[in-house]
Design a protein around this motif. Structure first.
Motif, PDB file in Angstrom:
ATOM      1  N   ARG A   8       0.826  -1.209   0.000  1.00  0.00           N
ATOM      2  CA  ARG A   8       0.000   0.000   0.000  1.00  0.00           C
ATOM      3  C   ARG A   8       0.859   1.258   0.000  1.00  0.00           C
ATOM      4  N   ARG A   9       2.001   1.185   0.660  1.00  0.00           N
ATOM      5  CA  ARG A   9       2.860   2.364   0.769  1.00  0.00           C
ATOM      6  C   ARG A   9       3.794   2.547  -0.428  1.00  0.00           C
ATOM      7  N   LEU A  10       4.441   1.467  -0.856  1.00  0.00           N
ATOM      8  CA  LEU A  10       5.512   1.577  -1.850  1.00  0.00           C
ATOM      9  C   LEU A  10       5.093   1.201  -3.262  1.00  0.00           C
ATOM     10  N   TYR A  11       3.960   0.484  -3.421  1.00  0.00           N
ATOM     11  CA  TYR A  11       3.515   0.118  -4.763  1.00  0.00           C
ATOM     12  C   TYR A  11       2.388   1.028  -5.246  1.00  0.00           C
ATOM     13  N   ARG A  12       2.076   2.056  -4.484  1.00  0.00           N
ATOM     14  CA  ARG A  12       0.930   2.896  -4.815  1.00  0.00           C
ATOM     15  C   ARG A  12       1.094   3.565  -6.186  1.00  0.00           C
ATOM     16  N   ARG A  13       2.307   3.990  -6.506  1.00  0.00           N
ATOM     17  CA  ARG A  13       2.573   4.648  -7.783  1.00  0.00           C
ATOM     18  C   ARG A  13       3.374   3.749  -8.730  1.00  0.00           C
ATOM     19  N   ARG A  14       3.345   2.472  -8.473  1.00  0.00           N
ATOM     20  CA  ARG A  14       4.064   1.511  -9.311  1.00  0.00           C
ATOM     21  C   ARG A  14       3.081   0.440  -9.796  1.00  0.00           C
ATOM     22  N   PRO A  15       2.313   0.731 -10.845  1.00  0.00           N
ATOM     23  CA  PRO A  15       1.278  -0.216 -11.295  1.00  0.00           C
ATOM     24  C   PRO A  15       1.842  -1.566 -11.720  1.00  0.00           C
ATOM     25  N   ARG A  16       3.051  -1.557 -12.319  1.00  0.00           N
ATOM     26  CA  ARG A  16       3.639  -2.837 -12.727  1.00  0.00           C
ATOM     27  C   ARG A  16       3.964  -3.701 -11.518  1.00  0.00           C
ATOM     28  N   ALA A  17       4.514  -3.095 -10.490  1.00  0.00           N
ATOM     29  CA  ALA A  17       4.823  -3.848  -9.270  1.00  0.00           C
ATOM     30  C   ALA A  17       3.543  -4.375  -8.630  1.00  0.00           C
ATOM     31  N   ARG A  18       2.486  -3.560  -8.616  1.00  0.00           N
ATOM     32  CA  ARG A  18       1.205  -4.025  -8.063  1.00  0.00           C
ATOM     33  C   ARG A  18       0.672  -5.216  -8.846  1.00  0.00           C
ATOM     34  N   ALA A  19       0.745  -5.107 -10.164  1.00  0.00           N
ATOM     35  CA  ALA A  19       0.238  -6.204 -11.012  1.00  0.00           C
ATOM     36  C   ALA A  19       1.052  -7.471 -10.808  1.00  0.00           C
ATOM     37  N   ARG A  20       2.375  -7.344 -10.763  1.00  0.00           N
ATOM     38  CA  ARG A  20       3.235  -8.513 -10.547  1.00  0.00           C
ATOM     39  C   ARG A  20       2.981  -9.134  -9.179  1.00  0.00           C
ATOM     40  N   ALA A  21       2.804  -8.288  -8.151  1.00  0.00           N
ATOM     41  CA  ALA A  21       2.543  -8.801  -6.808  1.00  0.00           C
ATOM     42  C   ALA A  21       1.216  -9.547  -6.757  1.00  0.00           C
ATOM     43  N   THR A  22       0.200  -8.996  -7.409  1.00  0.00           N
ATOM     44  CA  THR A  22      -1.116  -9.652  -7.425  1.00  0.00           C
ATOM     45  C   THR A  22      -1.059 -10.984  -8.151  1.00  0.00           C
ATOM     46  N   LEU A  23      -0.372 -11.009  -9.300  1.00  0.00           N
ATOM     47  CA  LEU A  23      -0.265 -12.247 -10.068  1.00  0.00           C
ATOM     48  C   LEU A  23       0.524 -13.305  -9.310  1.00  0.00           C
ATOM     49  N   ARG A  24       1.629 -12.900  -8.677  1.00  0.00           N
ATOM     50  CA  ARG A  24       2.434 -13.860  -7.920  1.00  0.00           C
ATOM     51  C   ARG A  24       1.651 -14.418  -6.735  1.00  0.00           C
ATOM     52  N   ALA A  25       0.917 -13.560  -6.037  1.00  0.00           N
ATOM     53  CA  ALA A  25       0.126 -14.022  -4.897  1.00  0.00           C
ATOM     54  C   ALA A  25      -0.964 -14.984  -5.351  1.00  0.00           C
ATOM     55  N   TYR A  26      -1.585 -14.689  -6.487  1.00  0.00           N
ATOM     56  CA  TYR A  26      -2.632 -15.568  -7.014  1.00  0.00           C
ATOM     57  C   TYR A  26      -2.069 -16.937  -7.357  1.00  0.00           C
ATOM     58  N   ARG A  27      -0.924 -16.947  -8.044  1.00  0.00           N
ATOM     59  CA  ARG A  27      -0.317 -18.225  -8.421  1.00  0.00           C
ATOM     60  C   ARG A  27       0.129 -19.009  -7.196  1.00  0.00           C
ATOM     61  N   HIS A  28       0.699 -18.314  -6.226  1.00  0.00           N
ATOM     62  CA  HIS A  28       1.159 -18.987  -5.004  1.00  0.00           C
ATOM     63  C   HIS A  28      -0.020 -19.602  -4.259  1.00  0.00           C
ATOM     64  N   ASP A  29      -1.091 -18.818  -4.085  1.00  0.00           N
ATOM     65  CA  ASP A  29      -2.255 -19.320  -3.340  1.00  0.00           C
ATOM     66  C   ASP A  29      -2.923 -20.471  -4.073  1.00  0.00           C
ATOM     67  N   ARG A  30      -2.990 -20.370  -5.411  1.00  0.00           N
ATOM     68  CA  ARG A  30      -3.620 -21.446  -6.175  1.00  0.00           C
ATOM     69  C   ARG A  30      -2.814 -22.732  -6.089  1.00  0.00           C
ATOM     70  N   ARG A  31      -1.479 -22.601  -6.035  1.00  0.00           N
ATOM     71  CA  ARG A  31      -0.616 -23.771  -5.994  1.00  0.00           C
ATOM     72  C   ARG A  31      -0.647 -24.446  -4.629  1.00  0.00           C
ATOM     73  N   TRP A  32      -0.665 -23.668  -3.562  1.00  0.00           N
ATOM     74  CA  TRP A  32      -0.477 -24.229  -2.231  1.00  0.00           C
ATOM     75  C   TRP A  32      -1.744 -24.307  -1.392  1.00  0.00           C
ATOM     76  N   ALA A  33      -2.818 -23.643  -1.797  1.00  0.00           N
ATOM     77  CA  ALA A  33      -4.032 -23.652  -0.970  1.00  0.00           C
ATOM     78  C   ALA A  33      -4.594 -25.069  -0.824  1.00  0.00           C
ATOM     79  N   GLY A  34      -4.644 -25.811  -1.939  1.00  0.00           N
ATOM     80  CA  GLY A  34      -5.181 -27.166  -1.893  1.00  0.00           C
ATOM     81  C   GLY A  34      -4.384 -28.101  -1.013  1.00  0.00           C
ATOM     82  N   PRO A  35      -3.056 -28.236  -1.261  1.00  0.00           N
ATOM     83  CA  PRO A  35      -2.255 -29.105  -0.384  1.00  0.00           C
ATOM     84  C   PRO A  35      -2.296 -28.700   1.076  1.00  0.00           C
ATOM     85  N   ARG A  36      -2.300 -27.383   1.355  1.00  0.00           N
ATOM     86  CA  ARG A  36      -2.346 -26.939   2.743  1.00  0.00           C
ATOM     87  C   ARG A  36      -3.660 -27.335   3.408  1.00  0.00           C
TER      88      ARG A  36
END
Length: 254
Positions: A204-232
């Motif tokens: 919220r503080r450092l990616y506010r003016r960095r749309p690419r970083a926000r998009a990459r963070a969202t995509l990485r979090a989505y992939r991570h959660d999709r990969r590990w949510a089921g096994p967990r």
């Protein structure tokens, strides 16, 4: 085996920690087996009530934890007393953390989705204590030489730097990594290098003016959660049992 146990556990005074960890894990597993039998209506077990009030096992757990904790502090690191109180403390901690979600939500959420937090906290606690038993110490102090430990400034600097690493990882929304980085500082370095989770204070503080970083963070979090949510979830179900179906979701499906 006996020589290894004496040299690595008994001599350094880690026997109480080993006994406490063993008692903690065994108590949690036995408690989960009993509660699952009660839930299924099998076996001789049943809920305990007094005057119409259901007595959760966190109550005796708190009593045992207090007794074991004070007893362990008073008895030192060696002798029968320290070993006995370590077992008492481990049993109490197992009972308390098995109902961590109840304490957190102040509600009986044992067999709900929120109740999964208890299983997660127990696994996390056992892993951290296991690391400490293996020789790791908080904030990287175990990596310092005897000469460095004698230098108070070096100790304070090491603890402060590793604390800031853990704090930075926590601000990035990676709670588990932050906790493990307290014992294994290298984990904190990895957490700091990687992108923050979306919605975290860091993002919220450092990616506010960095749309690419926000998009990459969202995509990485989505992939991570999709990969590990089921096994967990499957691991949590295996250890603690499946939660009850959510009535709201069941009604929506109908």
């Amino acid at each position: 085996m006996g020589h290894w146990l004496h040299r690595n556990i008994v001599e350094p005074g880690k026997l109480p920690l080993l006994l406490a960890l063993t008692a903690f894990v065994v108590t949690f597993l036995v408690t989960r087996v009993i509660t699952r039998l009660i839930r299924a209506g099998k076996g001789p077990f049943g809920n305990i009530s007094s005057g119409g009030v259901h007595i959760h096992h966190v109550v005796p757990g708190v009593i045992l934890t207090v007794l074991g904790g004070f007893g362990a502090v008073a008895s030192g690191r060696h002798g029968f007393g320290s070993a006995a109180f370590a077992v008492v403390f481990g049993v109490g901690a197992g009972l308390v953390l098995d109902e961590f979600a109840l304490i957190l939500h102040l509600d009986d959420v044992y067999w709900t989705e929120e109740g999964r937090k208890s299983v997660e906290v127990v696994v996390l606690t056992a892993a951290l204590v296991g690391l400490m038993l293996s020789g790791f110490s908080p904030f990287g102090v175990n990596d310092m030489t005897q000469e460095e430990l004698k230098d108070r400034g070096s100790v304070i600097t090491t603890v402060l730097v590793n604390f800031l690493f853990a704090l930075g990882v926590l601000l990035k929304g990676k709670t588990r990594m932050a906790i493990f980085s307290v014992v294994v500082p290298f984990v904190g370095i990895i957490g700091l290098v990687r992108l923050a989770r979306p919605g975290s204070p860091w993002a919220r503080r450092l990616y506010r003016r960095r749309p690419r970083a926000r998009a990459r963070a969202t995509l990485r979090a989505y992939r991570h959660d999709r990969r590990w949510a089921g096994p967990r979830r499957r691991l949590q179900d295996l250890i603690g049992g499946k939660p009850d179906p959510d009535p709201a979701l069941e009604a929506g499906r109908r």
